[in-house]
Write an enzyme that holds these catalytic residues in place. Structure first.
Site, mmCIF file in Angstrom:
data_model
loop_
_atom_site.group_PDB
_atom_site.id
_atom_site.type_symbol
_atom_site.label_atom_id
_atom_site.label_comp_id
_atom_site.label_asym_id
_atom_site.label_seq_id
_atom_site.Cartn_x
_atom_site.Cartn_y
_atom_site.Cartn_z
ATOM 1 N N ASN A 78 -21.283 51.586 34.035
ATOM 2 C CA ASN A 78 -20.323 52.649 33.382
ATOM 3 C C ASN A 78 -20.943 53.171 32.513
ATOM 4 O O ASN A 78 -22.200 52.731 32.016
ATOM 5 C CB ASN A 78 -18.853 53.375 32.446
ATOM 6 C CG ASN A 78 -17.501 53.343 32.762
ATOM 7 O OD1 ASN A 78 -18.070 54.951 32.801
ATOM 8 N ND2 ASN A 78 -16.987 54.003 31.961
ATOM 9 N N CYS A 129 -20.431 62.306 33.923
ATOM 10 C CA CYS A 129 -20.636 61.458 34.328
ATOM 11 C C CYS A 129 -21.014 61.316 35.862
ATOM 12 O O CYS A 129 -22.052 60.312 35.719
ATOM 13 C CB CYS A 129 -18.825 60.333 34.516
ATOM 14 S SG CYS A 129 -18.072 61.957 35.173
ATOM 15 N N HIS A 152 -14.201 60.449 37.591
ATOM 16 C CA HIS A 152 -14.957 59.937 37.375
ATOM 17 C C HIS A 152 -16.318 59.279 37.959
ATOM 18 O O HIS A 152 -15.514 58.511 38.829
ATOM 19 C CB HIS A 152 -14.758 58.742 36.250
ATOM 20 C CG HIS A 152 -15.706 58.612 35.197
ATOM 21 N ND1 HIS A 152 -16.605 58.680 34.046
ATOM 22 C CD2 HIS A 152 -15.582 56.817 34.773
ATOM 23 C CE1 HIS A 152 -17.376 57.987 33.843
ATOM 24 N NE2 HIS A 152 -16.640 56.995 33.850
ATOM 25 N N GLN A 203 -22.874 58.309 27.551
ATOM 26 C CA GLN A 203 -22.406 60.689 27.966
ATOM 27 C C GLN A 203 -21.434 61.140 26.183
ATOM 28 O O GLN A 203 -21.724 62.077 26.538
ATOM 29 C CB GLN A 203 -22.101 60.436 28.336
ATOM 30 C CG GLN A 203 -20.470 59.903 29.102
ATOM 31 C CD GLN A 203 -19.656 60.062 30.434
ATOM 32 O OE1 GLN A 203 -19.442 59.614 31.142
ATOM 33 N NE2 GLN A 203 -17.848 61.435 30.093
#
Lengths: 214, 77
Positions: free
Chosen positions: A182, A25, A162, A19
């Site tokens: 992630n 996110c 997140h 990102q």
């Protein structure tokens, strides 16, 4: 339930993305879930446009922040077709929303489910197996210096900041853990992934859980 | 950059280095075995926690209803 399950083994999980300095996110986790749901239905695994969600989801704030549930509500209400990432590339900043014609390729969602699974992580595992990868929110403050291993401590619930994608779980060892993708690039953590202990709602991983249907 | 701003930058980076070392030491206190998470210098360690949060942790919380398990055979499509 199997002892170990990972949607990566079925080749329905796209590569880890980055990102960069964009606070998007929430869009990465939602788009990751849609890509997988589309592939689980027997289609090719396509990289879909995160930038389209960042630019067009009017009920969020682009690279300044957003919510996975609001993004899914927007996708469900508008039935907007997500185009390929190659067609609407990631710029790491919020831009003007691009519109595409009806004939172009795109994936729209048919619905989604979003629940608080705290205290029910066994059920959450069942949902992962039955529905596909889960977009979740976590408190990732302690992830700043994470290198590897299973996160069990220093990670509270109730302060989600997140969004990530759970692709599987592993209960074969002494500490069962979620396998979490992630969006900070593949050099972070374990090839872009992090392991979070199952049980006890570590990092608040079970507080906001969404699954998408295409 | 002027000498003063270079000095400020140097002091800032030294301070963030000291802060991250302290933070990592505390996080690793619970790492008694090779399964528990371990922490160290990575691509984000040079940032102050407030900077890290401001850039990367921008998810907005959303309260959801609790999942209620439906008994077998009573599921709705």
């Amino acid at each position: 339930l199997p002892k170990k399950f990972d949607w990566r083994d079925k080749k329905v999980i796209a590569e880890v993305r980055n990102q960069q300095t964009c606070g998007g996110c929430w869009a990465f986790s939602v788009v990751g879930g849609i890509e997988s749901a589309y592939a689980i239905k027997g289609n090719n695994l396509e990289e879909l446009s995160v930038q389209q969600v960042i630019d067009c989801s009017y009920n969020n704030y682009g690279c300044s922040g957003g919510s996975t549930v609001s993004a899914l509500s927007w996708l469900n209400q508008t039935k907007v077709k997500l185009v390929r990432d190659s067609e609407y590339t990631f710029k790491a900043q919020t831009g003007l929303c691009h519109y595409f014609g009806h004939s172009d390729f795109g994936v729209s969602i048919t619905g989604f489910a979003a629940y608080d699974f705290s205290g029910q992580e066994e059920e959450m595992m069942r949902m992962l197996v039955n529905w596909g990868p889960l977009a979740v929110t976590v408190d990732a403050v302690s992830w700043q210096d994470y290198l590897g291993g299973i996160i069990q401590y220093h990670c509270s619930s109730g302060r989600a900041n997140h969004a990530v994608l759970i692709t599987g779980f592993d209960r074969t060892g002494s500490i069962p853990y979620w396998i979490v993708q992630n969006s900070w690039g593949s050099t972070w953590g374990i090839d872009g992934y992090v392991r979070v202990k199952i049980g006890g709602n570590v990092c608040g991983i079970a507080d906001t859980v969404s699954s998408v249907f295409v | 950059p002027s000498r003063a701003s270079r000095l400020r930058l140097y002091r800032g980076s030294r301070q963030s280095g000291f802060e991250s070392a302290k933070r990592i030491r505390l996080l690793n206190l619970s790492s008694k075995d090779n399964k528990t998470a371990f922490y160290g210098i990575n691509e984000f360690s040079h940032l102050f926690p407030e900077e890290f949060k401001a850039i990367y942790l921008r998810s907005i919380p959303h309260k959801l209803p609790r999942y209620i398990k439906v008994p077998k055979g009573k599921e709705k499509p």
